[in-house]
Design a protein around this motif. Structure first.
Motif, PDB file in Angstrom:
ATOM      1  N   GLU A 146       1.001  -1.112   0.000  1.00  0.00           N
ATOM      2  CA  GLU A 146       0.058   0.074  -0.004  1.00  0.00           C
ATOM      3  C   GLU A 146       0.830   1.277   0.017  1.00  0.00           C
ATOM      4  N   THR A 147       1.882   1.268   1.098  1.00  0.00           N
ATOM      5  CA  THR A 147       2.816   2.522   0.853  1.00  0.00           C
ATOM      6  C   THR A 147       3.488   2.568  -0.466  1.00  0.00           C
ATOM      7  N   HIS A 150       1.287   4.317  -3.024  1.00  0.00           N
ATOM      8  CA  HIS A 150       1.021   5.495  -2.471  1.00  0.00           C
ATOM      9  C   HIS A 150       2.324   6.364  -2.954  1.00  0.00           C
ATOM     10  N   ARG A 153       2.121   6.796  -6.786  1.00  0.00           N
ATOM     11  CA  ARG A 153       1.295   7.851  -7.343  1.00  0.00           C
ATOM     12  C   ARG A 153       1.864   9.066  -6.792  1.00  0.00           C
TER      13      ARG A 153
END
Ligand code: UPG
Ligand code: MN
Length: 408
Positions: A146-147, A150, A153
């Motif tokens: 997830e990190t 992120h 992005r």
């Protein structure tokens, strides 16, 4: 007790940086880390070097320079300078570990630093140039897909204010400077050697407590020449004024005592086939995995004493040096004996991949990118017979170009 769900992680994208990573890995092992050692590599790292890395690191994992969702890839392609940035970010994908400490390949540890695993993401030391930013050469992080997404992005939408990972990570973890002092690692966990100029008294006061040394900027230790007899770095223009030569000596001593024997062990395994291959060549070229030991006699160059200038004459290395055999008086490794015959040979490689070799003269060692492969057997045979194409491929201009490419 080994801890299998936590790891030190580093990154290399070529065989030259591997020299640094091997020294880092050995320094961590010498100080008995209980954590795993992981190295992320890219496709440019040669297969022989991968084998050598596997002697030091528990896990050698290949990552791609650009490898993610298409939108991110397209964006990054327009920003080629973010290639390395992106590569480093992939440490967040190592989700087999619950916590990691990332360390640049141009760092070494002087003590056991396993206590860093008590810290949380994102812990890092201040950057010496702008202390409200952290330096991204040493940081504690928690792998998480997830990190990672992120971060991708974020890279896509914001880019990096310095064109590298440090700018990006500082923008992403933008509360580091103010939110939680426990995320500020003491500077001794990432002693950036160039910083000794900016605050000399602090270096004199606290330098001996250093736990991690980071050779930021240029030159890197492996770009320098080293005199193993005098145990100091050979003078170089770029070094004038450097006052941390003891650390450069430390790096080289560790390279000689711990990395070079590893390379020659690899050589032993390959010796028989190589000896066959080289039966027609003169004897001083040793094939050691991806490393070539190229020996030639030379006049002793001037040396730069680590004791100068006087300012630092009273400065000593941290206590943990005593437990480190890099400081032994003897230089290990039979291949380090000074050769008695003059011999200059062309390294012969397996493929066209740029290689690294260690050039040794009577008075200095240096790690260099080797000449590329002699393209055909015919060319090689001519070389061995002394029919060298000095007007063409091996003209001064071409050799100069190769040197320039290496130095860039
Ligand atoms: O050609 C390269 C360049 C870098 N690296 C890896 O990336 C790291 C960072 O590059 P480095 O040359 O060590 O950068 P620094 O001189 O340390 O410069 C600073 O700026 C970099 C870019 O933002 C940050 O990655 C560093 O942590 C920060 O200290 C290296 O140690 C390697 O692990 C490679 O493998 N190949
Ligand atoms: Mn670095």
């Amino acid at each position: 007790m080994p801890v299998t769900d936590q790891a030190f992680v580093t990154l290399v994208t070529n065989d030259i940086y591997c020299q640094g990573a091997l020294v880092l890995g050995k320094s961590l092992r010498n100080h008995n880390t209980s954590r795993q050692l992981v190295i992320m590599i890219t496709s440019q790292v040669t297969s022989r070097m991968r084998g050598i890395l596997a002697h030091v690191f528990d896990v050698v994992v290949e990552v791609s320079t650009l490898d993610s969702a298409d939108s991110v890839r397209l964006s990054l392609l327009k920003r080629p300078e973010l290639g390395i940035t992106f590569t480093k970010l992939q440490c967040w994908t190592l989700t087999q570990y619950t916590k990691c400490v990332y360390m640049d390949a141009d760092t070494i540890v002087l003590c056991n630093i396993d206590e860093l695993f008590d810290r949380v993401e994102l812990s890092a030391a201040p950057d010496s140039g702008w202390p409200d930013c952290f330096n991204s050469g040493v940081f504690v992080f928690k792998p998480s897909v997830e990190t990672f997404s992120h971060l991708l992005r974020f890279a896509e939408s914001h880019g990096s204010f310095d064109g590298g990972d440090q700018g990006l990570l500082n923008s992403f973890f933008n509360t580091w400077a103010v939110s939680d002092i426990s995320k500020h690692l003491p500077f001794i966990y990432n002693l950036s050697i160039s910083s000794v100029y900016t605050y000399k008294p602090a270096f004199k006061q606290f330098g001996s407590e250093a736990k991690v040394v980071h050779f930021i900027g240029t030159p890197k230790p492996w770009n320098l020449k080293y005199n193993p007899q005098a145990k100091c770095v050979v003078e170089d223009e770029s070094l004038s004024g450097h006052q941390h030569l003891s650390f450069l000596t430390l790096w080289w001593e560790l390279y000689i005592s711990d990395v070079l024997p590893l390379l020659t062990e690899t050589e032993d395994l390959e010796r028989s086939s190589c000896e066959q291959e080289k039966a027609t060549t003169t004897g001083a070229l040793h094939h050691v995995g991806q490393i070539e030991l190229l020996m030639k006699n030379d006049h002793p160059p001037p040396v730069y004493s680590p004791e100068t200038p006087a300012d630092y004459a009273d400065w000593t290395l941290p206590d943990c040096k005593a437990e480190h055999h890099a400081f032994d008086d003897t230089v290990e490794g039979q291949d380090l004996q000074v050769p008695t015959e003059t011999c200059l040979e062309q390294p012969v490689t397996q493929d066209d991949t740029p290689m690294v070799h260690l050039a040794q003269s009577a008075s200095e060692l240096s790690i260099q990118e080797a000449e590329e492969k002699l393209r055909t057997e015919e060319e090689r045979r001519k070389w061995e017979q002394g029919q060298i194409d000095y007007m063409g491929k091996y003209s001064f201009d071409n050799i100069q170009k190769k040197l320039d490419r290496f130095l860039q």
